[in-house]
Scaffold this motif. Structure first.
Motif, PDB file in Angstrom:
ATOM      1  N   ALA A  86      -5.226  15.629   4.689  1.00 22.31           N
ATOM      2  CA  ALA A  86      -6.016  14.519   4.135  1.00 22.31           C
ATOM      3  C   ALA A  86      -5.082  13.482   3.522  1.00 22.31           C
ATOM      4  O   ALA A  86      -3.990  13.825   3.052  1.00 22.31           O
ATOM      5  CB  ALA A  86      -6.977  15.035   3.068  1.00 22.31           C
ATOM      6  N   GLN A  87      -5.534  12.229   3.550  1.00 24.00           N
ATOM      7  CA  GLN A  87      -4.787  11.140   2.924  1.00 24.00           C
ATOM      8  C   GLN A  87      -5.756  10.182   2.257  1.00 24.00           C
ATOM      9  O   GLN A  87      -6.893  10.036   2.699  1.00 24.00           O
ATOM     10  CB  GLN A  87      -3.976  10.353   3.970  1.00 24.00           C
ATOM     11  N   GLN A  88      -5.271   9.537   1.199  1.00 29.32           N
ATOM     12  CA  GLN A  88      -6.046   8.486   0.554  1.00 29.32           C
ATOM     13  C   GLN A  88      -5.093   7.351   0.204  1.00 29.32           C
ATOM     14  O   GLN A  88      -4.072   7.569  -0.456  1.00 29.32           O
ATOM     15  CB  GLN A  88      -6.763   9.000  -0.688  1.00 29.32           C
ATOM     16  N   GLU A  89      -5.455   6.169   0.654  1.00 29.02           N
ATOM     17  CA  GLU A  89      -4.613   4.994   0.456  1.00 29.02           C
ATOM     18  C   GLU A  89      -4.791   4.417  -0.946  1.00 29.02           C
ATOM     19  O   GLU A  89      -5.879   4.496  -1.520  1.00 29.02           O
ATOM     20  CB  GLU A  89      -5.019   3.946   1.496  1.00 29.02           C
ATOM     21  N   ILE A  90      -3.712   3.831  -1.467  1.00 27.84           N
ATOM     22  CA  ILE A  90      -3.723   3.190  -2.787  1.00 27.84           C
ATOM     23  C   ILE A  90      -3.029   1.840  -2.657  1.00 27.84           C
ATOM     24  O   ILE A  90      -1.930   1.754  -2.115  1.00 27.84           O
ATOM     25  CB  ILE A  90      -2.978   4.058  -3.834  1.00 27.84           C
ATOM     26  N   ASN A  91      -3.678   0.802  -3.157  1.00 22.74           N
ATOM     27  CA  ASN A  91      -3.063  -0.529  -3.152  1.00 22.74           C
ATOM     28  C   ASN A  91      -1.955  -0.613  -4.187  1.00 22.74           C
ATOM     29  O   ASN A  91      -2.042   0.003  -5.253  1.00 22.74           O
ATOM     30  CB  ASN A  91      -4.100  -1.608  -3.465  1.00 22.74           C
ATOM     31  N   ILE A  92      -0.936  -1.385  -3.867  1.00 24.30           N
ATOM     32  CA  ILE A  92       0.094  -1.736  -4.842  1.00 24.30           C
ATOM     33  C   ILE A  92      -0.088  -3.220  -5.121  1.00 24.30           C
ATOM     34  O   ILE A  92       0.010  -4.045  -4.211  1.00 24.30           O
ATOM     35  CB  ILE A  92       1.519  -1.454  -4.315  1.00 24.30           C
TER      36      ILE A  92
ATOM     37  N   LYS B 214       0.844  -1.206   0.000  1.00 26.65           N
ATOM     38  CA  LYS B 214       0.000   0.000   0.000  1.00 26.65           C
ATOM     39  C   LYS B 214       0.875   1.251   0.000  1.00 26.65           C
ATOM     40  O   LYS B 214       1.941   1.264   0.588  1.00 26.65           O
ATOM     41  CB  LYS B 214      -0.893   0.043   1.236  1.00 26.65           C
ATOM     42  N   THR B 215       0.385   2.247  -0.672  1.00 23.09           N
ATOM     43  CA  THR B 215       0.973   3.585  -0.599  1.00 23.09           C
ATOM     44  C   THR B 215      -0.209   4.541  -0.606  1.00 23.09           C
ATOM     45  O   THR B 215      -1.287   4.191  -0.175  1.00 23.09           O
ATOM     46  CB  THR B 215       2.003   3.842  -1.725  1.00 23.09           C
ATOM     47  N   GLY B 216      -0.029   5.741  -1.111  1.00 24.70           N
ATOM     48  CA  GLY B 216      -1.161   6.652  -1.154  1.00 24.70           C
ATOM     49  C   GLY B 216      -0.766   8.058  -1.505  1.00 24.70           C
ATOM     50  O   GLY B 216       0.302   8.302  -2.074  1.00 24.70           O
ATOM     51  N   VAL B 217      -1.643   8.976  -1.170  1.00 27.38           N
ATOM     52  CA  VAL B 217      -1.459  10.395  -1.454  1.00 27.38           C
ATOM     53  C   VAL B 217      -1.766  11.157  -0.166  1.00 27.38           C
ATOM     54  O   VAL B 217      -2.725  10.835   0.532  1.00 27.38           O
ATOM     55  CB  VAL B 217      -2.403  10.853  -2.589  1.00 27.38           C
ATOM     56  N   THR B 218      -0.941  12.150   0.123  1.00 26.46           N
ATOM     57  CA  THR B 218      -1.124  12.983   1.310  1.00 26.46           C
ATOM     58  C   THR B 218      -1.165  14.450   0.904  1.00 26.46           C
ATOM     59  O   THR B 218      -0.340  14.897   0.109  1.00 26.46           O
ATOM     60  CB  THR B 218       0.049  12.788   2.302  1.00 26.46           C
ATOM     61  N   VAL B 219      -2.109  15.185   1.459  1.00 30.48           N
ATOM     62  CA  VAL B 219      -2.127  16.641   1.349  1.00 30.48           C
ATOM     63  C   VAL B 219      -1.803  17.160   2.743  1.00 30.48           C
ATOM     64  O   VAL B 219      -2.409  16.724   3.730  1.00 30.48           O
ATOM     65  CB  VAL B 219      -3.493  17.174   0.866  1.00 30.48           C
ATOM     66  N   HIS B 220      -0.815  18.057   2.821  1.00 25.49           N
ATOM     67  CA  HIS B 220      -0.367  18.518   4.128  1.00 25.49           C
ATOM     68  C   HIS B 220       0.055  19.980   4.077  1.00 25.49           C
ATOM     69  O   HIS B 220       0.389  20.510   3.016  1.00 25.49           O
ATOM     70  CB  HIS B 220       0.800  17.656   4.639  1.00 25.49           C
ATOM     71  N   PHE B 221       0.038  20.605   5.256  1.00 28.84           N
ATOM     72  CA  PHE B 221       0.582  21.948   5.370  1.00 28.84           C
ATOM     73  C   PHE B 221       2.098  21.863   5.287  1.00 28.84           C
ATOM     74  O   PHE B 221       2.698  20.864   5.702  1.00 28.84           O
ATOM     75  CB  PHE B 221       0.176  22.602   6.701  1.00 28.84           C
ATOM     76  N   VAL B 222       2.725  22.907   4.774  1.00 32.93           N
ATOM     77  CA  VAL B 222       4.174  22.939   4.630  1.00 32.93           C
ATOM     78  C   VAL B 222       4.783  23.576   5.876  1.00 32.93           C
ATOM     79  O   VAL B 222       4.290  24.590   6.374  1.00 32.93           O
ATOM     80  CB  VAL B 222       4.579  23.727   3.358  1.00 32.93           C
ATOM     81  N   ASP B 223       5.839  22.944   6.372  1.00 30.38           N
ATOM     82  CA  ASP B 223       6.613  23.511   7.470  1.00 30.38           C
ATOM     83  C   ASP B 223       8.088  23.517   7.064  1.00 30.38           C
ATOM     84  O   ASP B 223       8.397  23.361   5.886  1.00 30.38           O
ATOM     85  CB  ASP B 223       6.357  22.749   8.783  1.00 30.38           C
ATOM     86  N   THR B 224       8.981  23.664   8.006  1.00 27.56           N
ATOM     87  CA  THR B 224      10.408  23.791   7.681  1.00 27.56           C
ATOM     88  C   THR B 224      11.054  22.478   7.262  1.00 27.56           C
ATOM     89  O   THR B 224      12.150  22.484   6.721  1.00 27.56           O
ATOM     90  CB  THR B 224      11.197  24.365   8.874  1.00 27.56           C
ATOM     91  N   GLY B 225      10.402  21.358   7.498  1.00 24.45           N
ATOM     92  CA  GLY B 225      10.968  20.059   7.126  1.00 24.45           C
ATOM     93  C   GLY B 225      10.593  19.646   5.714  1.00 24.45           C
ATOM     94  O   GLY B 225       9.927  20.380   4.981  1.00 24.45           O
ATOM     95  N   ILE B 226      11.017  18.450   5.347  1.00 25.79           N
ATOM     96  CA  ILE B 226      10.668  17.898   4.032  1.00 25.79           C
ATOM     97  C   ILE B 226       9.494  16.942   4.224  1.00 25.79           C
ATOM     98  O   ILE B 226       9.656  15.851   4.788  1.00 25.79           O
ATOM     99  CB  ILE B 226      11.872  17.178   3.394  1.00 25.79           C
ATOM    100  N   ASP B 227       8.317  17.382   3.811  1.00 25.18           N
ATOM    101  CA  ASP B 227       7.086  16.587   3.909  1.00 25.18           C
ATOM    102  C   ASP B 227       6.761  16.195   5.352  1.00 25.18           C
ATOM    103  O   ASP B 227       6.306  15.083   5.617  1.00 25.18           O
ATOM    104  CB  ASP B 227       7.169  15.339   3.004  1.00 25.18           C
TER     105      ASP B 227
END
Length: 190
Positions: free
Chosen positions: A150-156, A131-144
């Motif tokens: 929000a997140q949505q899972e995707i099967n591999i 499984k993997t997916g897609v994440t929408v997130h606020f940006v801060d000083t780090g990398i992701d």
């Protein structure tokens, strides 16, 4: 009702930019595309939608602070209230983070905190996870590392190739991101 003005930052083909632009009843007006790659396909897409673009070469500036100050000027000229990163391959610095606190959003092709950074779906594919997916997130000083919106899972699947996985990830991104953008703007107006 007057729409909130927003900018999209992108570095590549612009498929997420296009999905945002084609969203029916988008609650904001995209008034500026910011691109750090002069030859990127997204620039032509912006022209096709009548969106002004600001293209810059980061290496032609003495520092990130210097080019982000210029970006800030361009954003203020357009009364931009939100920034949506859509395949923008640069780390956003403190200059923009301070000016747009909790108003810079990114979409990432994994279920963060797993597989942050570049080539996330390749990382997931090579790790052999199912499984993997897609994440929408606020940006801060780090990398992701910013707060997840929000997140949505995707099967591999066992017979997946990188291409089939990437195609499914893009389909989810193109639906999820415009929905989240509308949700953020609607929540703000409540």
């Amino acid at each position: 009702m007057k729409k909130v003005k927003a900018a999209v930052f992108a570095s590549g083909t612009g498929t997420n930019f296009q999905a945002i632009m084609e969203k029916d009843n988008l609650f904001c007006e995209i008034v500026l595309l910011v691109c750090d790659k002069p030859g990127a396909t997204v620039i032509e897409k912006a022209k096709g939608y009548g969106v002004q673009e600001f293209v810059f070469l980061p290496n032609s500036y003495s520092s990130k602070v210097e080019y982000e100050r210029e970006l800030l000027e361009k954003l203020r000229e357009k009364d931009v209230e939100w920034i949506f990163l859509a395949g923008y391959m640069r780390i956003v610095g403190q200059t923009l983070l301070d000016a747009f606190e909790h108003r810079i959003v990114n979409i990432h092709p994994s279920m963060l905190p797993k597989f942050p950074g570049k080539d996330a779906f390749l990382q997931a594919f090579q790790a052999g996870v199912n499984k993997t997916g897609v994440t929408v997130h606020f940006v801060d000083t780090g990398i992701d590392t910013g707060p997840i919106i929000a997140q949505q899972e995707i099967n591999i699947y066992p017979d997946d190739t990188l291409e089939t996985l990437e195609e499914r990830i893009h389909r989810v991104e193109h639906q999820l991101y415009p929905q989240v953008i509308n949700q953020l703007i609607a929540n703000e107006k409540e």
